[in-house]
Write an enzyme that holds these catalytic residues in place. Structure first.
Site, PDB file in Angstrom:
ATOM      1  N   HIS A  10      -7.295  14.550   7.366  1.00  0.00           N
ATOM      2  CA  HIS A  10      -8.132  14.691   6.379  1.00  0.00           C
ATOM      3  C   HIS A  10      -9.268  13.382   6.118  1.00  0.00           C
ATOM      4  O   HIS A  10      -9.283  12.553   7.005  1.00  0.00           O
ATOM      5  CB  HIS A  10      -7.416  14.259   5.033  1.00  0.00           C
ATOM      6  CG  HIS A  10      -6.574  13.040   5.067  1.00  0.00           C
ATOM      7  ND1 HIS A  10      -7.227  11.857   4.416  1.00  0.00           N
ATOM      8  CD2 HIS A  10      -5.261  12.690   5.283  1.00  0.00           C
ATOM      9  CE1 HIS A  10      -6.358  10.974   4.711  1.00  0.00           C
ATOM     10  NE2 HIS A  10      -5.306  11.404   5.076  1.00  0.00           N
ATOM     11  N   GLY A  11     -10.140  13.484   5.527  1.00  0.00           N
ATOM     12  CA  GLY A  11     -11.220  12.688   5.480  1.00  0.00           C
ATOM     13  C   GLY A  11     -10.676  11.299   4.807  1.00  0.00           C
ATOM     14  O   GLY A  11      -9.647  11.210   4.234  1.00  0.00           O
ATOM     15  N   ARG A  12     -11.657  10.506   4.869  1.00  0.00           N
ATOM     16  CA  ARG A  12     -11.460   8.827   4.369  1.00  0.00           C
ATOM     17  C   ARG A  12     -11.049   8.995   2.663  1.00  0.00           C
ATOM     18  O   ARG A  12     -11.606   9.619   1.930  1.00  0.00           O
ATOM     19  CB  ARG A  12     -12.419   7.969   4.476  1.00  0.00           C
ATOM     20  CG  ARG A  12     -11.912   6.478   4.652  1.00  0.00           C
ATOM     21  CD  ARG A  12     -12.987   5.596   4.489  1.00  0.00           C
ATOM     22  NE  ARG A  12     -13.987   5.305   3.514  1.00  0.00           N
ATOM     23  CZ  ARG A  12     -14.767   4.375   3.424  1.00  0.00           C
ATOM     24  NH1 ARG A  12     -15.093   3.460   4.214  1.00  0.00           N
ATOM     25  NH2 ARG A  12     -15.316   4.345   2.304  1.00  0.00           N
ATOM     26  N   THR A  13     -10.045   8.175   2.402  1.00  0.00           N
ATOM     27  CA  THR A  13      -9.834   8.022   0.914  1.00  0.00           C
ATOM     28  C   THR A  13     -10.134   6.370   0.713  1.00  0.00           C
ATOM     29  O   THR A  13     -10.118   5.542   1.565  1.00  0.00           O
ATOM     30  CB  THR A  13      -8.390   8.149   0.482  1.00  0.00           C
ATOM     31  OG1 THR A  13      -7.574   7.048   1.262  1.00  0.00           O
ATOM     32  CG2 THR A  13      -8.216   9.433   0.897  1.00  0.00           C
ATOM     33  N   GLU A  14      -9.949   6.036  -0.588  1.00  0.00           N
ATOM     34  CA  GLU A  14     -10.183   4.561  -0.867  1.00  0.00           C
ATOM     35  C   GLU A  14      -9.219   3.633  -0.476  1.00  0.00           C
ATOM     36  O   GLU A  14      -9.131   2.575   0.043  1.00  0.00           O
ATOM     37  CB  GLU A  14     -10.158   4.406  -2.523  1.00  0.00           C
ATOM     38  CG  GLU A  14     -11.672   4.813  -2.984  1.00  0.00           C
ATOM     39  CD  GLU A  14     -11.698   4.567  -4.677  1.00  0.00           C
ATOM     40  OE1 GLU A  14     -10.724   3.932  -5.057  1.00  0.00           O
ATOM     41  OE2 GLU A  14     -12.905   4.873  -5.158  1.00  0.00           O
ATOM     42  N   TRP A  15      -7.857   4.432  -0.259  1.00  0.00           N
ATOM     43  CA  TRP A  15      -6.722   3.618   0.363  1.00  0.00           C
ATOM     44  C   TRP A  15      -6.957   3.606   1.522  1.00  0.00           C
ATOM     45  O   TRP A  15      -6.322   2.274   2.220  1.00  0.00           O
ATOM     46  CB  TRP A  15      -5.269   4.378  -0.043  1.00  0.00           C
ATOM     47  CG  TRP A  15      -5.066   4.049  -1.541  1.00  0.00           C
ATOM     48  CD1 TRP A  15      -5.653   3.553  -2.786  1.00  0.00           C
ATOM     49  CD2 TRP A  15      -3.556   3.992  -1.819  1.00  0.00           C
ATOM     50  NE1 TRP A  15      -4.792   3.272  -3.668  1.00  0.00           N
ATOM     51  CE2 TRP A  15      -3.610   3.870  -3.430  1.00  0.00           C
ATOM     52  CE3 TRP A  15      -2.466   4.452  -1.457  1.00  0.00           C
ATOM     53  CZ2 TRP A  15      -2.621   3.671  -4.041  1.00  0.00           C
ATOM     54  CZ3 TRP A  15      -1.380   4.584  -2.320  1.00  0.00           C
ATOM     55  CH2 TRP A  15      -1.418   4.161  -3.603  1.00  0.00           C
ATOM     56  N   ASN A  16      -7.262   4.308   2.487  1.00  0.00           N
ATOM     57  CA  ASN A  16      -7.688   4.233   3.820  1.00  0.00           C
ATOM     58  C   ASN A  16      -8.762   2.956   4.046  1.00  0.00           C
ATOM     59  O   ASN A  16      -8.418   2.254   4.758  1.00  0.00           O
ATOM     60  CB  ASN A  16      -8.475   5.473   4.420  1.00  0.00           C
ATOM     61  CG  ASN A  16      -7.506   6.633   4.514  1.00  0.00           C
ATOM     62  OD1 ASN A  16      -7.861   7.864   4.212  1.00  0.00           O
ATOM     63  ND2 ASN A  16      -6.174   6.660   4.915  1.00  0.00           N
ATOM     64  N   GLU A  83       2.166  13.927   4.584  1.00  0.00           N
ATOM     65  CA  GLU A  83       2.144  12.684   5.630  1.00  0.00           C
ATOM     66  C   GLU A  83       3.669  12.265   5.281  1.00  0.00           C
ATOM     67  O   GLU A  83       4.478  13.000   4.361  1.00  0.00           O
ATOM     68  CB  GLU A  83       1.370  11.611   4.883  1.00  0.00           C
ATOM     69  CG  GLU A  83       1.423  10.266   5.504  1.00  0.00           C
ATOM     70  CD  GLU A  83       1.234  10.423   7.086  1.00  0.00           C
ATOM     71  OE1 GLU A  83       2.159  10.902   7.761  1.00  0.00           O
ATOM     72  OE2 GLU A  83       0.126  10.064   7.407  1.00  0.00           O
ATOM     73  N   HIS A 152      -2.311  15.060   8.183  1.00  0.00           N
ATOM     74  CA  HIS A 152      -2.430  13.416   7.889  1.00  0.00           C
ATOM     75  C   HIS A 152      -2.080  12.729   9.274  1.00  0.00           C
ATOM     76  O   HIS A 152      -1.497  13.264  10.071  1.00  0.00           O
ATOM     77  CB  HIS A 152      -1.632  13.116   6.779  1.00  0.00           C
ATOM     78  CG  HIS A 152      -1.645  13.696   5.571  1.00  0.00           C
ATOM     79  ND1 HIS A 152      -2.371  13.405   4.492  1.00  0.00           N
ATOM     80  CD2 HIS A 152      -0.862  14.804   5.213  1.00  0.00           C
ATOM     81  CE1 HIS A 152      -2.206  14.200   3.569  1.00  0.00           C
ATOM     82  NE2 HIS A 152      -1.451  15.168   3.961  1.00  0.00           N
TER      83      HIS A 152
END
Length: 211
Positions: A10-16, A83, A152
């Site tokens: 998946h694309g980036r998240t704020e947690w990434n 994940e 993931h």
């Protein structure tokens, strides 16, 4: 041509972006993650997939939706593509985990396949469910077909290791997947072959003026 399986992170998240361990916490894509999904989808559409299957976590669903819109296929959901469930580690940074659970963190970093991450799942368990999801999806393809599985970072690597027969204590020999990058498995005479890994990470081409 034989059957192929694309495992797409998946694309980036704020947690990434913040370096937080997501696990199965349902964190959405951030603005960059949505842009990454659109750009990667435009490349993956050229492979003309026959089947699209996604983890049921929202960040994976939103990533594959960009591809579904281009190729005109419905997306199926499979919770086996999630994940690793990381229990108490979810939401923590690596520094916090190393401080609070130093022995477990050291074992996790070394690739221990039986450690229950944060009291949740072990890598062995994740590898088994991922491999089952991969083989079940591939079995539905025509002989030259291709399926895109949106998953993931950790679970995709474990699925790859299981598929190619890599002992899970050497799981860390499979490099990490960047956000919205993918790997491709091709069915061979003696099992699955890893033919692409972490694709999609090429830098943006430099624009050169002619003349």
């Amino acid at each position: 041509m034989s059957r192929r399986v694309v495992l797409w992170r998946h694309g980036r998240t704020e947690w990434n972006a913040a370096g937080r361990f997501q696990g199965q916490t349902d964190v959405a894509l951030d603005n960059l993650g949505r842009q990454q999904a659109r750009e990667a989808a435009s490349r993956l559409a050229a492979l003309q997939p026959n089947l699209l299957i996604s983890s049921d976590l929202q960040r994976a669903q939103d990533t594959i939706a960009a591809l579904a819109g281009l190729v005109g296929l419905d997306v199926e959901l499979d919770a086996r593509l999630r994940e690793t469930y990381a229990g108490e580690w979810q939401g923590c940074t690596s520094t916090e985990i190393a401080s609070r659970w130093p022995d477990d963190y050291k074992a996790w970093r070394s690739g221990d396949p039986l450690l229950r991450v944060g009291g949740g799942e072990s890598r062995q368990e994740v590898a088994e469910r991922m491999f089952a999801a991969i083989t079940d999806a591939a079995a539905r393809l025509p002989e030259d077909g291709l399926v895109v599985l949106t998953s993931h970072g950790g679970s995709a690597r474990l699925g790859i290791a299981a598929a190619i027969g890599l002992p899970l204590h050497r799981f860390t020999n499979v490099g990490g997947l960047s956000n919205c990058s993918w790997s491709m498995l091709r069915e061979g005479d003696d099992g699955w072959i890893l033919v692409e890994h972490n694709a999609g990470t090429l830098p943006t081409p430099v624009v050169i003026e002619e003349g």
